[in-house]
Design a protein around this motif. Structure first.
Motif, PDB file in Angstrom:
ATOM      1  N   ASP A  31      24.884  -2.417   1.470  1.00 31.27           N
ATOM      2  CA  ASP A  31      25.203  -3.662   0.775  1.00 31.27           C
ATOM      3  C   ASP A  31      25.760  -4.717   1.719  1.00 31.27           C
ATOM      4  O   ASP A  31      25.671  -5.922   1.419  1.00 31.27           O
ATOM      5  CB  ASP A  31      26.222  -3.388  -0.343  1.00 31.27           C
ATOM      6  N   GLU A  32      26.341  -4.290   2.834  1.00 29.54           N
ATOM      7  CA  GLU A  32      26.939  -5.226   3.777  1.00 29.54           C
ATOM      8  C   GLU A  32      25.965  -5.692   4.860  1.00 29.54           C
ATOM      9  O   GLU A  32      26.211  -6.698   5.530  1.00 29.54           O
ATOM     10  CB  GLU A  32      28.158  -4.582   4.448  1.00 29.54           C
ATOM     11  N   LEU A  33      24.877  -4.956   5.042  1.00 29.24           N
ATOM     12  CA  LEU A  33      23.946  -5.290   6.122  1.00 29.24           C
ATOM     13  C   LEU A  33      23.420  -6.728   6.074  1.00 29.24           C
ATOM     14  O   LEU A  33      23.268  -7.357   7.130  1.00 29.24           O
ATOM     15  CB  LEU A  33      22.771  -4.314   6.129  1.00 29.24           C
ATOM     16  N   PRO A  34      23.101  -7.276   4.894  1.00 35.84           N
ATOM     17  CA  PRO A  34      22.532  -8.634   4.894  1.00 35.84           C
ATOM     18  C   PRO A  34      23.369  -9.665   5.645  1.00 35.84           C
ATOM     19  O   PRO A  34      22.815 -10.565   6.294  1.00 35.84           O
ATOM     20  CB  PRO A  34      22.419  -8.960   3.409  1.00 35.84           C
ATOM     21  N   ARG A  35      24.701  -9.561   5.620  1.00 35.79           N
ATOM     22  CA  ARG A  35      25.509 -10.564   6.319  1.00 35.79           C
ATOM     23  C   ARG A  35      25.436 -10.401   7.830  1.00 35.79           C
ATOM     24  O   ARG A  35      25.735 -11.344   8.567  1.00 35.79           O
ATOM     25  CB  ARG A  35      26.954 -10.538   5.833  1.00 35.79           C
ATOM     26  N   TYR A  36      25.017  -9.239   8.295  1.00 34.80           N
ATOM     27  CA  TYR A  36      24.835  -9.021   9.731  1.00 34.80           C
ATOM     28  C   TYR A  36      23.410  -9.341  10.179  1.00 34.80           C
ATOM     29  O   TYR A  36      23.196  -9.768  11.316  1.00 34.80           O
ATOM     30  CB  TYR A  36      25.168  -7.579  10.099  1.00 34.80           C
ATOM     31  N   LEU A  37      22.449  -9.142   9.309  1.00 33.42           N
ATOM     32  CA  LEU A  37      21.053  -9.317   9.711  1.00 33.42           C
ATOM     33  C   LEU A  37      20.671 -10.776   9.927  1.00 33.42           C
ATOM     34  O   LEU A  37      19.587 -11.060  10.438  1.00 33.42           O
ATOM     35  CB  LEU A  37      20.129  -8.679   8.678  1.00 33.42           C
ATOM     36  N   VAL A  38      21.538 -11.698   9.568  1.00 29.80           N
ATOM     37  CA  VAL A  38      21.267 -13.113   9.819  1.00 29.80           C
ATOM     38  C   VAL A  38      21.795 -13.561  11.184  1.00 29.80           C
ATOM     39  O   VAL A  38      21.570 -14.708  11.589  1.00 29.80           O
ATOM     40  CB  VAL A  38      21.879 -14.000   8.717  1.00 29.80           C
ATOM     41  N   LYS A  39      22.463 -12.669  11.923  1.00 28.17           N
ATOM     42  CA  LYS A  39      23.057 -13.042  13.206  1.00 28.17           C
ATOM     43  C   LYS A  39      21.972 -13.217  14.266  1.00 28.17           C
ATOM     44  O   LYS A  39      20.975 -12.490  14.303  1.00 28.17           O
ATOM     45  CB  LYS A  39      24.045 -11.971  13.655  1.00 28.17           C
ATOM     46  N   ASP A  40      22.217 -14.147  15.187  1.00 24.94           N
ATOM     47  CA  ASP A  40      21.216 -14.487  16.195  1.00 24.94           C
ATOM     48  C   ASP A  40      20.844 -13.313  17.092  1.00 24.94           C
ATOM     49  O   ASP A  40      19.702 -13.185  17.509  1.00 24.94           O
ATOM     50  CB  ASP A  40      21.716 -15.641  17.069  1.00 24.94           C
ATOM     51  N   GLY A  41      21.779 -12.465  17.441  1.00 28.00           N
ATOM     52  CA  GLY A  41      21.490 -11.388  18.382  1.00 28.00           C
ATOM     53  C   GLY A  41      20.742 -10.211  17.811  1.00 28.00           C
ATOM     54  O   GLY A  41      20.376  -9.289  18.545  1.00 28.00           O
ATOM     55  N   VAL A  42      20.493 -10.225  16.506  1.00 30.72           N
ATOM     56  CA  VAL A  42      19.833  -9.100  15.841  1.00 30.72           C
ATOM     57  C   VAL A  42      18.327  -9.338  15.833  1.00 30.72           C
ATOM     58  O   VAL A  42      17.847 -10.293  15.233  1.00 30.72           O
ATOM     59  CB  VAL A  42      20.352  -8.928  14.396  1.00 30.72           C
ATOM     60  N   VAL A  43      17.577  -8.453  16.498  1.00 32.30           N
ATOM     61  CA  VAL A  43      16.133  -8.662  16.631  1.00 32.30           C
ATOM     62  C   VAL A  43      15.306  -7.657  15.827  1.00 32.30           C
ATOM     63  O   VAL A  43      14.077  -7.699  15.876  1.00 32.30           O
ATOM     64  CB  VAL A  43      15.713  -8.634  18.114  1.00 32.30           C
ATOM     65  N   ALA A  44      15.959  -6.777  15.078  1.00 35.46           N
ATOM     66  CA  ALA A  44      15.240  -5.846  14.203  1.00 35.46           C
ATOM     67  C   ALA A  44      16.253  -5.126  13.333  1.00 35.46           C
ATOM     68  O   ALA A  44      17.460  -5.125  13.608  1.00 35.46           O
ATOM     69  CB  ALA A  44      14.410  -4.834  14.997  1.00 35.46           C
ATOM     70  N   VAL A  45      15.747  -4.481  12.296  1.00 38.33           N
ATOM     71  CA  VAL A  45      16.528  -3.525  11.516  1.00 38.33           C
ATOM     72  C   VAL A  45      16.275  -2.145  12.116  1.00 38.33           C
ATOM     73  O   VAL A  45      15.131  -1.736  12.285  1.00 38.33           O
ATOM     74  CB  VAL A  45      16.124  -3.549  10.031  1.00 38.33           C
ATOM     75  N   GLY A  46      17.332  -1.442  12.492  1.00 36.76           N
ATOM     76  CA  GLY A  46      17.127  -0.141  13.113  1.00 36.76           C
ATOM     77  C   GLY A  46      18.413   0.417  13.711  1.00 36.76           C
ATOM     78  O   GLY A  46      19.388  -0.310  13.853  1.00 36.76           O
ATOM     79  N   GLU A  47      18.458   1.671  14.065  1.00 37.97           N
ATOM     80  CA  GLU A  47      17.409   2.645  13.843  1.00 37.97           C
ATOM     81  C   GLU A  47      17.440   3.095  12.394  1.00 37.97           C
ATOM     82  O   GLU A  47      18.486   3.468  11.891  1.00 37.97           O
ATOM     83  CB  GLU A  47      17.602   3.874  14.717  1.00 37.97           C
ATOM     84  N   ILE A  48      16.283   3.113  11.764  1.00 40.18           N
ATOM     85  CA  ILE A  48      16.135   3.680  10.432  1.00 40.18           C
ATOM     86  C   ILE A  48      15.105   4.804  10.526  1.00 40.18           C
ATOM     87  O   ILE A  48      14.492   4.999  11.568  1.00 40.18           O
ATOM     88  CB  ILE A  48      15.703   2.608   9.398  1.00 40.18           C
ATOM     89  N   GLY A  49      14.942   5.554   9.448  1.00 38.65           N
ATOM     90  CA  GLY A  49      13.954   6.625   9.490  1.00 38.65           C
ATOM     91  C   GLY A  49      14.507   7.916   8.959  1.00 38.65           C
ATOM     92  O   GLY A  49      15.291   7.936   8.008  1.00 38.65           O
ATOM     93  N   TYR A  50      14.111   9.020   9.607  1.00 44.27           N
ATOM     94  CA  TYR A  50      14.465  10.353   9.118  1.00 44.27           C
ATOM     95  C   TYR A  50      15.182  11.164  10.186  1.00 44.27           C
ATOM     96  O   TYR A  50      14.882  11.085  11.374  1.00 44.27           O
ATOM     97  CB  TYR A  50      13.209  11.106   8.692  1.00 44.27           C
TER      98      TYR A  50
END
Length: 282
Positions: free
Chosen positions: A89-108
């Protein structure tokens, strides 16, 4: 030779590593968020970690002329802990930051229902924020995990060509390539892939959409493995353009999908949040 390490955990490395990486040709890197060597007990520890990846670590890298970017996520190893799911729920406020170039690591990691939920949710976050996704394929049951990952990506709102499937090897590269995603290979001293195996994969499958990383972390790993792959490619008959494609242009192209990649390293300020990596200086 210019090198972009697309997956390395510099939080676990020393300033000597930064110095050696620069001398080997590394000029840019991406640090994916992951676990800290032991389980977290609170979502708040994620937020301090994210802040460090966005602030302190780029400051430290800039001291050595290396452009630092990051990817942020609730990692698969901790996605099954119900204490930590508020991170989603908190990730969206971080994913708008300039230094963030992907969502990760995600997966299994263990391929549990909780990991299914976290993976699907974060693929949606990537789509919502116009970001690509860095996907960790499991170390156990790797082929089964990759196939399950490919199915989840196919069902998501994120196009496969905006997904990097990482930690691949000879048993998974064909399925990953057939999915239309980018292909990531981690080169380690004792486990995962090594330089010679990587060269063999490149000879068979080519250099398109292939990224090679050191994934160096807290264990027995080597932040110079990218350079060692480059040298092995040249020794095996690949030319300098092939090396530049795999070790620079491909990671630039993938993370450039974010629209946030900044490869020019500005001279760092003297202090970051009142602190300096320098000791005993002015």
């Amino acid at each position: 030779m210019r090198i972009f390490d697309p997956h390395i955990h510099m939080t676990s490395r020393t300033t000597d590593d930064y110095r050696a990486m620069y001398a080997a040709g590394v000029r840019a890197l991406v640090e994916p968020s992951f676990w800290l060597g032991q389980p977290r007990t609170s979502p708040a520890s994620f937020y301090d970690y994210f802040d460090a990846l966005l602030g302190w670590e780029p400051f430290r890298a800039a001291q050595y002329g290396i452009a630092h970017h990051c990817t942020l996520a609730l990692n698969p190893k901790e996605a099954g802990d119900p204490r930590l799911t508020p991170v989603l729920d908190e990730l969206p406020r971080y994913l708008v930051k300039d230094g963030v170039v992907a969502v990760g690591e995600i997966g299994y990691d263990s391929m549990t229902p909780a990991e299914d939920t976290a993976l699907a949710a974060q693929l949606q976050l990537a789509a919502d924020h116009g970001l690509p996704a860095l996907v960790h394929t499991p170390h156990r049951d790797k082929l089964a995990g990759l196939r399950r990952t490919v199915d989840v990506v196919r069902e998501s709102a994120l196009a496969p060509d905006r997904v990097l499937l990482d930690h691949l090897n000879e048993t998974t590269v064909k399925v990953a390539a057939d999915s239309g995603s980018w292909l990531g290979f981690s080169i380690y001293p004792d486990t995962k892939m090594d330089e010679d195996r990587m060269v063999a994969v490149l000879k068979e499958h080519g250099t398109e959409k292939v990224l090679v990383n050191s994934a160096a972390d807290w264990g027995n790993s080597d932040p110079l493995k990218t350079r060692k792959v480059a040298d092995a490619m040249l020794a095996a008959g690949f030319d300098a353009d092939d090396v530049d494609q795999v070790l620079w242009r491909n990671p630039v192209a993938f993370y450039g999908l974010s629209g946030r990649l900044q490869l020019d390293v500005a001279a760092p300020d003297a202090l970051h949040e009142g602190n300096s990596v320098l000791r005993g200086g002015e």
